[in-house]
Scaffold this active site. Structure first.
Site, mmCIF file in Angstrom:
data_model
loop_
_atom_site.group_PDB
_atom_site.id
_atom_site.type_symbol
_atom_site.label_atom_id
_atom_site.label_comp_id
_atom_site.label_asym_id
_atom_site.label_seq_id
_atom_site.Cartn_x
_atom_site.Cartn_y
_atom_site.Cartn_z
ATOM 1 N N HIS A 92 -3.451 -5.205 -11.970
ATOM 2 C CA HIS A 92 -3.761 -4.276 -10.895
ATOM 3 C C HIS A 92 -5.221 -3.860 -10.900
ATOM 4 O O HIS A 92 -5.612 -2.909 -10.217
ATOM 5 C CB HIS A 92 -2.834 -3.054 -10.961
ATOM 6 C CG HIS A 92 -1.575 -3.287 -10.187
ATOM 7 N ND1 HIS A 92 -0.333 -3.269 -10.762
ATOM 8 C CD2 HIS A 92 -1.384 -3.579 -8.892
ATOM 9 C CE1 HIS A 92 0.575 -3.536 -9.825
ATOM 10 N NE2 HIS A 92 -0.042 -3.729 -8.692
ATOM 11 N N ASP A 156 -1.430 8.170 -10.357
ATOM 12 C CA ASP A 156 -0.794 8.413 -9.055
ATOM 13 C C ASP A 156 0.290 7.377 -8.768
ATOM 14 O O ASP A 156 1.250 7.657 -8.060
ATOM 15 C CB ASP A 156 -1.837 8.312 -7.929
ATOM 16 C CG ASP A 156 -2.842 9.435 -7.993
ATOM 17 O OD1 ASP A 156 -2.570 10.443 -8.661
ATOM 18 O OD2 ASP A 156 -3.918 9.287 -7.383
ATOM 19 N N GLU A 272 -4.985 17.970 -6.984
ATOM 20 C CA GLU A 272 -5.789 16.860 -6.460
ATOM 21 C C GLU A 272 -6.395 17.281 -5.120
ATOM 22 O O GLU A 272 -6.314 18.446 -4.722
ATOM 23 C CB GLU A 272 -4.935 15.588 -6.283
ATOM 24 C CG GLU A 272 -4.707 14.828 -7.575
ATOM 25 C CD GLU A 272 -4.374 13.343 -7.383
ATOM 26 O OE1 GLU A 272 -4.464 12.852 -6.242
ATOM 27 O OE2 GLU A 272 -4.036 12.683 -8.387
#
Ligand SMILES: Cc1cc2nc3c(=O)[nH]c(=O)nc-3n(C[C@H](O)[C@H](O)[C@H](O)COP(=O)(O)OP(=O)(O)OC[C@H]3O[C@@H](n4cnc5c(N)ncnc54)[C@H](O)[C@@H]3O)c2cc1C
Length: 510
Positions: A92, A156, A272
């Protein structure tokens, strides 16, 4: 015969099978499993989530145990012409960091099919979980939740491997209070570049322990990590508040992260923030009937800042959580009538990006190039950054597609002995331009990324990049700053032939 010739792997495989057949188990361990040259395995190990960089390995190793990995690395290290070797989690990364041009990629996920492997094992007293480096955080969450427990620091998105995020940092809205994931590790098993399998912790082989945390895969392959656990909450109160003024937004964010004691039950669990740049980018968190008025706000101000917070609750605190939140939010300067609230299970909240992923996949918009830019920005530069980048470059170019995150963290929650490099100031922000582009225009986004970096340089904002890749060694030396000497010494100690994670291009030429 050259060590990279096709016959080399075949002979190793045949020898290892022959020795196993003869019952010479020790020698079998040394030779280990043979890497595969299957074209489809090579093709999938040649690219990553970024879909910008492509480079093919010679072969892919599919280990079924950490010993397989150690045996391969040891025999490779001892050979006269060793290959570079990259552990590959789910790849990723966005700039080829898990690739190994002409080398060998170790497919970590294949370790998870070993029933005797580390897997995900909770300790008898429930204070920690031992997880294989190849495990996904979503699986760690699902398994620990069955015992009413969970780690405290997350990313996240949870479809990432434990070894992959610990090689970077692992940040999210919990970081201000609990530190990044690399601050939440008790112990690890690591296979060094020489093929030694070492158990390390703050008290045992601590050099290796701190080197590997945020070490970009340079010092060893993580095959097990021991992660602290705490009782999991039953649910969360999840709130977003909108601001038109950046200084009010960042002042409130900084106020909220100032209450950051790990054990303080009244503190928030997550803080956030993000930028809203068009009505089209509003996600389903905002009730559809409110989209037009939020859109009108965006049209009026150009940028709307969304501050996002979460407070956990359990059976005892369920009846008081709303009152506690009201108390915490008293005095904040968000736009009246622009507070949105939701109740969610802990798993649904943590796994929130999955729904977005599935939606994008269904539209064919997941497997597209991702010219991301992730920065750590010292507090002293964040207002200038807002003026020059958000209100300047971003609005002028008007190409943003994908989330644009901005939220602060506390430096004291990071351990300076770890390899991860962060700004010197006590409070610093992360800004993530998580762009998704077309195959023919990712360069336009990269040009914007360059413009952002140049703006920071010209304005004297001492940023650090995250999930980065630099073009030159000088850039890396500047990135690590006072940590560079230690980083380099540790490389000599644990991977003296510079074989591991070549796709980071720190010690291997680009
Ligand atoms: C949709 C999405 C959302 C994301 N959200 C966040 C976020 O909120 N916060 C955050 O911090 N990051 C986030 N990331 C980035 C993520 O942390 C990195 O991509 C990270 O590399 C994890 O991915 P991976 O497990 O696939 O590792 P890979 O990309 O496979 O590997 C990353 C690097 O680590 C090395 N490596 C892999 N496994 C090991 C191991 N076991 N031991 C040693 N080295 C290893 C590789 O060689 C490579 O250099 C996100 C990424 C995506 C795609």
């Amino acid at each position: 015969m050259a060590a990279d010739s096709p016959a080399y792997f075949t002979i190793i495989m045949l020898l290892s099978r022959l020795l196993a057949f003869m019952g010479i188990s020790k020698n079998t361990d040394v030779l280990g499993v043979a890497p595969s040259r299957d074209p489809s395995a090579i093709a999938s190990a040649s690219q990553d989530f970024g879909l910008i960089v492509k480079s093919a390995p010679q072969a892919v190793l599919f280990p079924s145990s950490p010993q397989d990995v150690a045996s391969f690395i040891q025999s490779n290290y001892n050979s006269s012409a060793p290959f570079t070797v990259a552990a590959r989690g789910l790849s990723h990364s966005v700039r080829g960091q898990a690739l190994a041009k002409n080398g060998v990629v170790v497919d970590m996920i294949s370790l998870s099919s070993n029933p005797q492997g580390t897997g995900i094992r909770i300790s008898g007293d429930g204070t920690y979980v031992d997880v294989g480096g190849e495990q996904l955080w979503i699986d760690v969450l699902n398994v620990t939740m069955r015992s009413g427990l969970a780690p405290v620091s997350w990313t996240d998105y949870l479809y990432l491997t434990v070894g992959g995020t610990l090689s970077n940092a692992g940040i999210s809205g919990q970081t201000f209070r609990f530190g990044p994931q690399i601050s939440n590790v008790y112990e690890m098993d690591v296979i060094t570049g020489k093929g030694d399998l070492v158990t390390c912790s703050p008290n045992q082989s601590s050099d290796l322990f701190y080197a590997v945390l945020g070490g970009l895969g340079q010092f060893g392959i993580i095959t097990r990590a021991r992660i602290p656990l705490e009782p999991a909450p039953k649910g969360v109160k999840w709130i977003r508040m909108l601001y038109s003024d950046f200084s009010a937004f960042s002042k409130d964010q900084e106020f909220l992260i100032s209450k950051n004691d790990r054990t303080d039950k009244t503190a928030l669990n997550y803080v956030e923030g993000s930028l809203l740049l068009s009505q089209a980018s509003l996600d389903p968190f905002f009730p559809p009937e409110d989209h037009p008025r939020i859109g009108a706000l965006i049209t009026k101000f150009g940028i709307v800042y969304s501050l996002e917070i979460v407070k956990h609750y359990d059976d005892q605190s369920k009846s008081t959580v709303d009152k506690d939140l009201q108390q915490l939010l008293k005095g904040l300067s968000y736009l009246p009538d622009f507070l949105f609230e939701k109740d969610a299970t802990y798993v649904d909240f943590l796994n929130r990006v999955r729904a977005e992923e599935l939606f994008l996949r269904s539209k064919g918009l997941w497997e597209v190039p991702h010219p991301w830019l992730n920065l750590f920005i010292p507090k002293s530069g964040i207002t200038r950054f807002n003026d020059g980048v958000f209100k300047g470059i971003v609005l002028q170019r008007n190409i943003t597609s994908g989330p644009l995150l901005v939220y602060p963290m506390n430096r004291k929650k990071w351990d300076d002995r770890m390899s991860a490099s962060i700004p010197d100031e006590e409070i610093f922000y992360t800004v993530g331009f998580l762009h998704a582009s077309g195959f023919d225009n990712w360069q336009t986004y990269d040009d914007q990324n360059q413009a952002v970096l140049q703006f920071c340089q010209k304005s004297g904002i001492e940023i650090k990049q995250y999930l980065l890749q630099y073009a030159t060694k000088e850039d890396w030396i500047r990135h690590f700053g006072s940590k560079w000497n230690t980083f380099q010494q540790r490389k000599q100690q644990f991977d003296p032939k510079f074989l591991l994670s070549p796709g980071q291009y720190i010690f291997n030429n680009n």
